[in-house]
Scaffold this active site. Structure first.
Site, short mmCIF file in Angstrom:
data_model
loop_
_atom_site.label_atom_id
_atom_site.label_comp_id
_atom_site.label_asym_id
_atom_site.label_seq_id
_atom_site.Cartn_x
_atom_site.Cartn_y
_atom_site.Cartn_z
N GLY A 236 21.11 -11.19 -16.29
CA GLY A 236 20.55 -11.24 -17.63
C GLY A 236 20.88 -12.49 -18.41
N GLU A 269 25.46 -10.48 -11.25
CA GLU A 269 24.32 -10.66 -10.36
C GLU A 269 23.26 -11.56 -11.00
OE1 GLU A 269 24.83 -6.26 -8.25
OE2 GLU A 269 23.36 -6.54 -9.86
N CYS A 338 -10.73 -16.21 -12.20
CA CYS A 338 -11.71 -15.56 -13.08
C CYS A 338 -11.05 -14.44 -13.91
CB CYS A 338 -12.86 -15.02 -12.25
SG CYS A 338 -13.83 -16.32 -11.48
N TYR A 367 11.19 -16.35 -10.53
CA TYR A 367 10.01 -15.50 -10.74
C TYR A 367 8.72 -16.32 -10.74
CZ TYR A 367 13.83 -12.47 -11.91
OH TYR A 367 15.02 -11.78 -11.86
#
Length: 408
Positions: A236, A269, A338, A367
């Site tokens: 985080g 983590e 599209c 990500y």
């Protein structure tokens, strides 16, 4: 930008390599990662949390490239995996099973069996039903399995609602009363050593206080059980995607946690904090279109290459590969898919551009490629690793036959 990405002689470089050289060789779009920046980010985490005796496990879901995983492994960092596929990838990168934490809210029986058979170091359990299944599987194998119970503390984290995981409406974890009952009746799970509590409340956390509140709740629940003294706070730790972002550093989290950790072992983590600003996406301009007073810069990069802007409304800096020498003008940087959501940057300031000019979408090491897709039958881009003056393709560009390979 950071020390790994900079302008030199009028063009953008990654470490000792001009990005135009990479684009000329492999085309665009292409992901480019800096080894030096990954190692700098790892050292920052080790410096902040090392004095606390923390165990660091990289969250593989942020970026699962094998070459990057090998760099992370060589830096002495373990892995947090959320699927059997991620575990297998970590093992292929040389990471010992003992340094793998297996997490995830919906582990299948086959995935748990695989994790037990290779001997992962920890399993983070997210429900009573999962705990019961894990006990059955461990008993069949006559194993003692080290487990952390994931607590859902019912705490709202200061982050985007799509990446908040510790509030009462989230699917993650176990509510406090149920977790306390599990700890009180651990004799029902003789093959599970419940040694810790996992309490990850979300990603891109804007404040430290919610994490501290979650830690205190976890400690109160564990207090009656003297052998439950590991706190896994997940990750985080936020990344600054814009110059105006004002987020706490990992060291701020570590300093705030220190008074709570006497007699406790801590695990972290991090994913985004390791790789986000170590990667960029190179794209080329296809067309520039003026319409209703708007300037649309249409590129060969799209939401299939980088989903975060469409999924989260994420804002990534977009800069020209050629250092601008003229006035910067507003532009919307879009892709060819599209969908109206195929926007890489809704409001960018860019110089006048023409077809074949190149842009860099910054801070996409986390990500980015892991969320890429073949929507519109687009082929996913290659990945390039830069180390000093050397670079190499660590995942080639997909071809049409790759898209058809699994169909009969």
């Amino acid at each position: 930008m950071n020390e790994s990405f900079f302008y030199r002689d009028g063009t953008l470089w990654c470490e000792g390599v001009p990005l135009d050289a990479i684009a000329d060789a492999v085309g665009t779009p292409v992901y480019v990662y800096s080894v030096a920046r990954v190692l700098t980010n790892i050292r920052k985490l080790q410096t902040a949390f090392g004095p606390l005796g923390a165990s660091i496990h990289y969250s593989l879901k942020a970026n699962a490239n094998l070459a990057l995983l090998r760099v992370i492994n060589e830096a002495g960092v373990g892995v947090d995996a959320v699927s059997a596929g991620e575990i297998a990838r970590a093992r292929l990168a040389g990471i010992p099973a003992s340094r793998i934490v297996f997490a995830g809210v919906g582990k299948t029986r086959a995935e748990l069996e695989y994790a037990l058979d290779i001997g992962v170091g920890w399993i983070n359990v997210e429900s009573q039903a999962e705990l019961a299944l894990l006990e059955t599987l461990a008993a069949e194998r006559r194993q003692i399995v080290t487990v952390a119970l994931r607590l859902n503390p019912g705490i709202e984290a200061a982050t985007h609602r799509h990446i908040a995981t510790g509030h009462a409406g989230a699917k993650f974890g176990i509510e406090p009363a149920v977790l306390a009952a599990i700890l009180d009746y651990r004799e029902a799970y003789p093959h599970l050593f419940i040694a810790g509590i996992h309490v990850h409340i979300g990603s891109q956390l804007a404040r430290v206080d919610a994490t501290l509140d979650a830690m205190r709740l976890a400690q109160r629940l564990a207090e009656p059980h003297s052998d439950v003294r590991t706190l896994n706070i997940g990750g985080g730790f936020p990344v600054r995607y814009g110059e105006t972002d004002n987020f706490p550093e990992p060291a701020d989290f570590a300093r705030a946690m220190k008074p709570l950790l006497d007699g406790w072992h801590i695990m972290i983590e991090p994913g985004r904090a390791v790789v986000a600003d170590a990667g960029l996406l190179l794209v080329s301009v296809l067309y520039v279109k003026e319409q209703y007073g708007n300037r649309f810069v249409i590129t060969d990069g799209s939401m299939t290459d980088l989903l975060r802007p469409a999924l989260y409304g994420a804002e990534h800096p977009v800069i020209p590969v050629r250092e601008p020498a003229s006035d910067m003008l507003p532009a919307m940087v879009v892709g060819p898919v599209c969908e109206s959501t195929d926007v890489l940057k809704s409001s960018a300031l860019l110089p006048p551009l023409a077809a074949a000019d190149r842009l860099a979408v910054m801070d996409v090491g986390a990500y980015g490629m892991v969320m890429a897709s073949n929507y519109n039958m687009r082929m996913r881009p290659p990945e390039v690793l830069v180390e000093g003056r050397q670079w190499r393709v660590v995942r080639r560009r997909e071809m049409l036959e790759d898209l058809l390979r699994l169909e009969q």
